[in-house]
Design an enzyme around this catalytic site. Structure first.
Site: not given
Ligand code: OXD
Ligand code: MN
Length: 592
Positions: A73, A201-203, A210, A230, A252, A254, A256, A277, A372, A374, A405, A500-501
């Site tokens: 992005r 690119y995706g985003g 997004k 998000h 991003s 972390c 997700k 997401d 990055n 994907r 983080r 363990d989360n």
């Molecule tokens: C981001 C994604 O950058 O989901 O948050 O690609």
């Molecule tokens: Mn995202």
């Protein structure tokens, strides 16, 4: 008589001048044809847009290599064009809408010459959902058309739904000539329009994601009384068979996507996936908050994904259905024709083609897969998919989590006293970069609700909107802060993370159901050591204490930094959050 949609398509075609216009129907057969075109006819810098991968191990999977300058992005080229700059706020790049449209029209003039313009009709959200939106995007590259088929509910239904209306969600996309100097992602909230040129690119290019589902939708949500966030959406099934629905906002890098389909380390607990997401959150008639995931697929980061970190994503990628699975900018194992990335299970293969198409030299110090790189995969392939995923009304949310983080300061888990303190926690949220070489503890970037790059209007107004949603809820979800990343002085992680989360989730759902205690501290409610289920976990008493310790000096810095961050929103900052800040300061000074 042409419909407003047909007239709009004619207008765009008149400007961009494609050789042909093709209306997609979202069918399986059509996706196969588009992939064939991508394999045989379309090229980027001499490489075909699609290439077959090993269908025995990764059924129905294809490889895409992007233009080398087009791998992520581009926030600095992303604009939100409200009529006035203050509405966009300090959190967005802004351009006057008329000026931006003139610029985009100039760049788009004839940009599809010799190419096909694909018209993509799609729904964000289940077609029967009152919260879903009918959208149209045009694009001039098969990669985007096929990706949108995976990520959204693409079908002619959206055209029927739009009917004679002209206020449908519009997206204009062209890869142009991939020139980064002519690359812009422009949002026009008043016209429900995203106009993007120069990137595949995706985003930047899958405009339902997004661009619409967060930036434009957050603004729509402010006007219509809902939230576009998000966030991961999951159900946690406990040994009694009850499911508690939870959302989690994490920036991003972390984890997700890992969290969205985590395998529980505690027997009897199961995670059910609804989204990794984006969540749209509406106040239901019963005063509870309901979440839907408007998307229909995953667009996740490949490096680091493995049977150890995310076995359910690996299963998703190998499941193979009539939806194709795409890999973008990973490396390719030359011998097996499988995608490969750093962190994948097993030894690094001997012969790899790197993400730029060259034979990989392990001595070069470079990565074989782009960091990055994907995958794009249908959510229907996820083995942990919740049976509620197709529920048009969504799921009632009992807890919302904000995380980041953070090596220090922030406890493993904290429960907010109420909605306002929860919003304060979300607004102060931040995450440290993982560039360990630059600074041992990383650089802290404030990222409220993980929405800094995605909030389509002034964040001061956004915080007010969050508070107003809270006032409409008679049964608001409880709000928690989480931090899996706390370290000791030597940089060692104190918490094992991953499966363990679930131990933290167990406390959260027990809190929601009033089954477990907590201790009150100036920063919120923390579990007492006996409240956390640590059975079978090799963790010392000291480490547990460190995970929950509150250091006055660290919190002093946290508050000063948060205060500075809030200051940029000036008068638009809600007074309730400033009061929270002063309250926290005073409580930390007092005796506790
Ligand atoms: C981001 C994604 O950058 O989901 O948050 O690609
Ligand atoms: Mn995202």
């Amino acid at each position: 008589m042409a419909t407003p949609l047909e007239k709009w398509i004619d207008k765009i075609a008149g400007l961009t001048k494609p050789a042909r216009v093709y209306w997609c129907d979202g069918s399986e057969e059509e996706a196969r044809r588009l992939i064939e075109i991508g394999i045989k006819e379309e090229k980027i810098e001499g490489f075909p847009v699609f290439r077959d991968l090993n269908h025995k191990t990764y059924p129905n999977s294809y490889y895409h290599r992007s233009h080398p300058t087009d791998v992520a992005r581009t926030e600095h080229l992303t604009y939100v064009c409200h009529r006035d700059k203050d509405t966009a706020g300090p959190n967005n790049n802004w351009m006057d809408p008329e000026e931006a449209k003139a610029l985009m029209a100039k760049l788009s003039s004839g940009c599809m010459k010799g190419r096909t313009m694909y018209v993509l009709p799609y729904m964000m959200g289940h077609p029967q959902s009152p919260y879903a939106k009918a959208c149209i995007q045009v694009t001039d590259i098969t990669y985007v058309a096929v990706s949108m088929r995976i990520m959204t509910r693409m079908s002619r239904y959206a055209i029927a739904k739009i009917g004679q209306k002209d206020d449908f969600v519009k997206g204009i996309h062209s890869v142009g000539d991939f020139d980064p100097k002519k690359r812009f992602i422009m949002h026009f909230p008043d016209d429900s329009l995203v106009w993007s040129i120069g990137s595949g690119y995706g985003g930047n290019a899958l405009l339902g994601k997004k661009c619409f589902s967060l930036r434009l939708a957050s603004w729509l949500g402010k006007r219509e009384g809902w939230l576009a966030e998000h966030m991961v959406v999951i159900g946690i099934e406990d040994p009694r068979g009850n499911t508690t629905y939870v959302t989690a906002a994490l920036p991003s890098a972390c984890g997700k996507t890992n969290l969205a389909m985590m395998e529980s380390a505690l027997p009897g607990y199961k995670i059910r996936t609804l989204g990794d997401d984006i969540a749209w959150l509406n106040v239901g008639p019963n005063g509870r908050l309901y979440a839907i995931n408007p998307e229909n697929g995953f667009f996740g980061v490949a490096p680091g994904t493995s049977m150890k970190t995310n076995p359910n994503m690996m299963r998703t990628l190998k499941k193979g259905t009539f939806f194709p699975t795409l890999f973008t900018n990973t490396a390719i194992n030359e011998e097996t024709n499988e995608p490969w990335w750093e962190g994948l299970d097993g030894e690094r293969p001997n012969k790899l083609i790197d993400w730029q198409g060259n034979r990989f030299n392990p001595g070069s110090g470079n990565k074989a897969a782009h960091p990055n790189s994907r995958f794009t995969a249908s959510i229907s392939q996820c083995p942990t998919l919740s049976k509620e995923f197709e529920n048009p009304m969504g799921v009632p949310i009992s807890a919302m989590l904000f995380g980041g983080r953070r090596a220090h300061t922030i406890p493993l888990v904290t429960e907010a006293r109420d909605w306002t303190q929860g919003v304060f926690i979300g607004a102060r949220m931040g995450s440290e970069t993982t560039a360990a070489a630059v600074h041992r503890e990383g650089i802290l970037r404030r990222d409220p609700m993980a929405m800094l790059p995605f909030c389509g209007y002034n964040m001061g107004d956004y915080f007010n909107h969050w508070l107003s949603i809270g006032r409409k809820l008679t049964h608001p979800p409880r709000i928690f802060s989480i931090n899996w990343f706390r370290t000791d002085d030597k940089g060692r992680f104190l918490w094992p993370g991953f499966g363990d989360n679930i131990r933290v989730f167990k406390w959260i759902i027990d809190r929601v159901n009033n089954r477990v205690g907590a201790r009150e501290t100036p920063v919120g409610h923390l579990p007492r050591p006996e409240d956390l289920d640590l059975k079978g976990l090799d963790i010392s008493k000291e480490d547990v204490e460190r995970l929950f310790s509150i250091d006055k000096e660290e919190w002093g810095k946290e508050i000063a930094d948060g205060e500075q961050f809030f200051a940029q929103f000036g008068d638009r900052m809600p007074k309730e959050l400033i009061e929270e800040l002063h309250g926290l300061k005073a409580r930390l000074k007092g005796r506790w």
